[in-house]
Write a protein that holds these residues in place. Structure first.
Motif, PDB file in Angstrom:
ATOM      1  N   THR A 117       0.856  -1.189   0.000  1.00 19.62           N
ATOM      2  CA  THR A 117       0.000   0.000   0.000  1.00 19.62           C
ATOM      3  C   THR A 117       0.892   1.240   0.000  1.00 19.62           C
ATOM      4  O   THR A 117       2.119   1.135   0.145  1.00 19.62           O
ATOM      5  CB  THR A 117      -0.897   0.049   1.259  1.00 19.62           C
ATOM      6  OG1 THR A 117      -0.072   0.307   2.406  1.00 19.62           O
ATOM      7  CG2 THR A 117      -1.648  -1.262   1.455  1.00 19.62           C
ATOM      8  N   SER A 141      -7.476  -0.600   7.264  1.00 17.63           N
ATOM      9  CA  SER A 141      -8.120  -0.827   5.976  1.00 17.63           C
ATOM     10  C   SER A 141      -8.385   0.510   5.279  1.00 17.63           C
ATOM     11  O   SER A 141      -8.224   0.634   4.063  1.00 17.63           O
ATOM     12  CB  SER A 141      -9.376  -1.668   6.212  1.00 17.63           C
ATOM     13  OG  SER A 141     -10.447  -1.176   5.497  1.00 17.63           O
ATOM     14  N   MET A 142      -8.757   1.533   6.058  1.00 23.22           N
ATOM     15  CA  MET A 142      -8.952   2.868   5.493  1.00 23.22           C
ATOM     16  C   MET A 142      -7.623   3.386   4.909  1.00 23.22           C
ATOM     17  O   MET A 142      -7.583   3.925   3.808  1.00 23.22           O
ATOM     18  CB  MET A 142      -9.455   3.806   6.596  1.00 23.22           C
ATOM     19  CG  MET A 142      -9.704   5.220   6.145  1.00 23.22           C
ATOM     20  SD  MET A 142     -10.233   6.270   7.524  1.00 23.22           S
ATOM     21  CE  MET A 142      -8.670   6.981   8.022  1.00 23.22           C
ATOM     22  N   LYS A 178     -16.588   5.401  -0.206  1.00 20.73           N
ATOM     23  CA  LYS A 178     -15.654   4.535  -0.916  1.00 20.73           C
ATOM     24  C   LYS A 178     -14.315   4.444  -0.213  1.00 20.73           C
ATOM     25  O   LYS A 178     -13.581   3.495  -0.410  1.00 20.73           O
ATOM     26  CB  LYS A 178     -15.442   5.056  -2.342  1.00 20.73           C
ATOM     27  CG  LYS A 178     -16.699   4.989  -3.181  1.00 20.73           C
ATOM     28  CD  LYS A 178     -16.442   5.404  -4.621  1.00 20.73           C
ATOM     29  CE  LYS A 178     -15.965   6.837  -4.768  1.00 20.73           C
ATOM     30  NZ  LYS A 178     -16.928   7.838  -4.255  1.00 20.73           N
ATOM     31  N   VAL A 179     -13.960   5.442   0.601  1.00 16.99           N
ATOM     32  CA  VAL A 179     -12.607   5.463   1.165  1.00 16.99           C
ATOM     33  C   VAL A 179     -12.623   4.864   2.553  1.00 16.99           C
ATOM     34  O   VAL A 179     -13.540   5.098   3.303  1.00 16.99           O
ATOM     35  CB  VAL A 179     -12.074   6.904   1.194  1.00 16.99           C
ATOM     36  CG1 VAL A 179     -10.676   6.926   1.759  1.00 16.99           C
ATOM     37  CG2 VAL A 179     -12.060   7.469  -0.206  1.00 16.99           C
ATOM     38  N   SER A 234      -5.068   1.518   3.943  1.00 14.86           N
ATOM     39  CA  SER A 234      -4.633   0.648   2.845  1.00 14.86           C
ATOM     40  C   SER A 234      -5.372   0.914   1.552  1.00 14.86           C
ATOM     41  O   SER A 234      -4.844   0.701   0.468  1.00 14.86           O
ATOM     42  CB  SER A 234      -4.811  -0.816   3.232  1.00 14.86           C
ATOM     43  OG  SER A 234      -4.040  -1.090   4.386  1.00 14.86           O
ATOM     44  N   SER A 235      -6.635   1.372   1.651  1.00 10.04           N
ATOM     45  CA  SER A 235      -7.410   1.543   0.424  1.00 10.04           C
ATOM     46  C   SER A 235      -7.174   2.900  -0.229  1.00 10.04           C
ATOM     47  O   SER A 235      -7.704   3.178  -1.293  1.00 10.04           O
ATOM     48  CB  SER A 235      -8.896   1.366   0.732  1.00 10.04           C
ATOM     49  OG  SER A 235      -9.313   2.387   1.615  1.00 10.04           O
ATOM     50  N   SER A 236      -6.380   3.749   0.411  1.00 13.44           N
ATOM     51  CA  SER A 236      -6.165   5.074  -0.147  1.00 13.44           C
ATOM     52  C   SER A 236      -5.270   5.021  -1.385  1.00 13.44           C
ATOM     53  O   SER A 236      -4.292   4.282  -1.418  1.00 13.44           O
ATOM     54  CB  SER A 236      -5.514   5.982   0.895  1.00 13.44           C
ATOM     55  OG  SER A 236      -5.349   7.266   0.341  1.00 13.44           O
ATOM     56  N   THR A 237      -5.619   5.824  -2.388  1.00 13.79           N
ATOM     57  CA  THR A 237      -4.814   5.841  -3.612  1.00 13.79           C
ATOM     58  C   THR A 237      -3.961   7.101  -3.696  1.00 13.79           C
ATOM     59  O   THR A 237      -3.139   7.236  -4.589  1.00 13.79           O
ATOM     60  CB  THR A 237      -5.733   5.796  -4.844  1.00 13.79           C
ATOM     61  OG1 THR A 237      -6.687   6.862  -4.718  1.00 13.79           O
ATOM     62  CG2 THR A 237      -6.472   4.473  -4.927  1.00 13.79           C
ATOM     63  N   HIS A 240      -3.374  11.428   4.474  1.00  6.56           N
ATOM     64  CA  HIS A 240      -4.506  10.635   4.000  1.00  6.56           C
ATOM     65  C   HIS A 240      -5.716  11.561   3.878  1.00  6.56           C
ATOM     66  O   HIS A 240      -5.887  12.457   4.696  1.00  6.56           O
ATOM     67  CB  HIS A 240      -4.782   9.511   5.013  1.00  6.56           C
ATOM     68  CG  HIS A 240      -5.869   8.567   4.592  1.00  6.56           C
ATOM     69  ND1 HIS A 240      -7.213   8.897   4.692  1.00  6.56           N
ATOM     70  CD2 HIS A 240      -5.819   7.317   4.088  1.00  6.56           C
ATOM     71  CE1 HIS A 240      -7.931   7.866   4.245  1.00  6.56           C
ATOM     72  NE2 HIS A 240      -7.114   6.902   3.873  1.00  6.56           N
TER      73      HIS A 240
END
Length: 161
Positions: A56, A122-123, A160-161, A125-128, A89
């Motif tokens: 990530t 998880s929040m 979504k985030v 890790s899912s960040s782009t 983030h």
């Protein structure tokens, strides 16, 4: 001893203390992956080391969460913030406040410190993108007088985030 986060907190109720001792014991047997509880003699404030998940944007980075438990935990959510420096983030303010619904309106007494940690990871890790929330400067300025993130009227507009 009072903390710098607003008025001095009330001691934990017996229920809260028992529940936290149980959670701590379970944590020692089975800690959530990527987290380390830093031992202190204060059951009411935990400091937890967070390791960014492999693969990530935060891989190999280490952060610290401070978890403060209210008198009536678990009926009331703990206050969870990142200690400085907070990760970059879109849902984490530079003062460490985290915009995550389960820490506020969606809290449930069935949740544990472990489940909260997993949600935060998880929040992350899912960040782009690594960036602060759009209103970071304004928000942080408004929090300057030691306001707790629990006093903020959060607006959870991004599922979504």
């Amino acid at each position: 001893m009072t903390s710098s986060s607003g008025p001095s907190r009330k001691a934990l109720s017996k229920i809260a203390a028992n529940r936290l001792q149980k959670e701590l014991a379970e944590w020692q047997v089975n800690p959530p992956a990527g987290f380390k509880h830093k031992p202190t003699d204060n059951l009411q404030r935990w400091v937890i080391e967070v390791l960014g998940a492999p693969g990530t944007l935060y891989a190999n980075e280490t952060y610290q969460l401070q978890v403060d438990f209210p008198e009536h935990y678990p009926m009331e959510a703990p206050q969870v913030i990142f200690l400085h420096p907070a990760p970059l983030h879109p849902h984490i303010y530079s003062n460490g406040h985290i915009c995550l619904d389960i820490l506020y309106d969606s809290w449930s007494p069935a949740m544990t410190v472990s489940s909260v940690c997993i949600s935060i990871l998880s929040m992350l890790s899912s960040s782009t993108v690594k960036q602060r929330p759009a209103d970071n400067d304004r928000y942080v300025k408004n929090c300057r007088n030691g306001r707790s993130p629990k006093e903020t009227r959060w607006w959870f507009h991004d599922d979504k985030v």
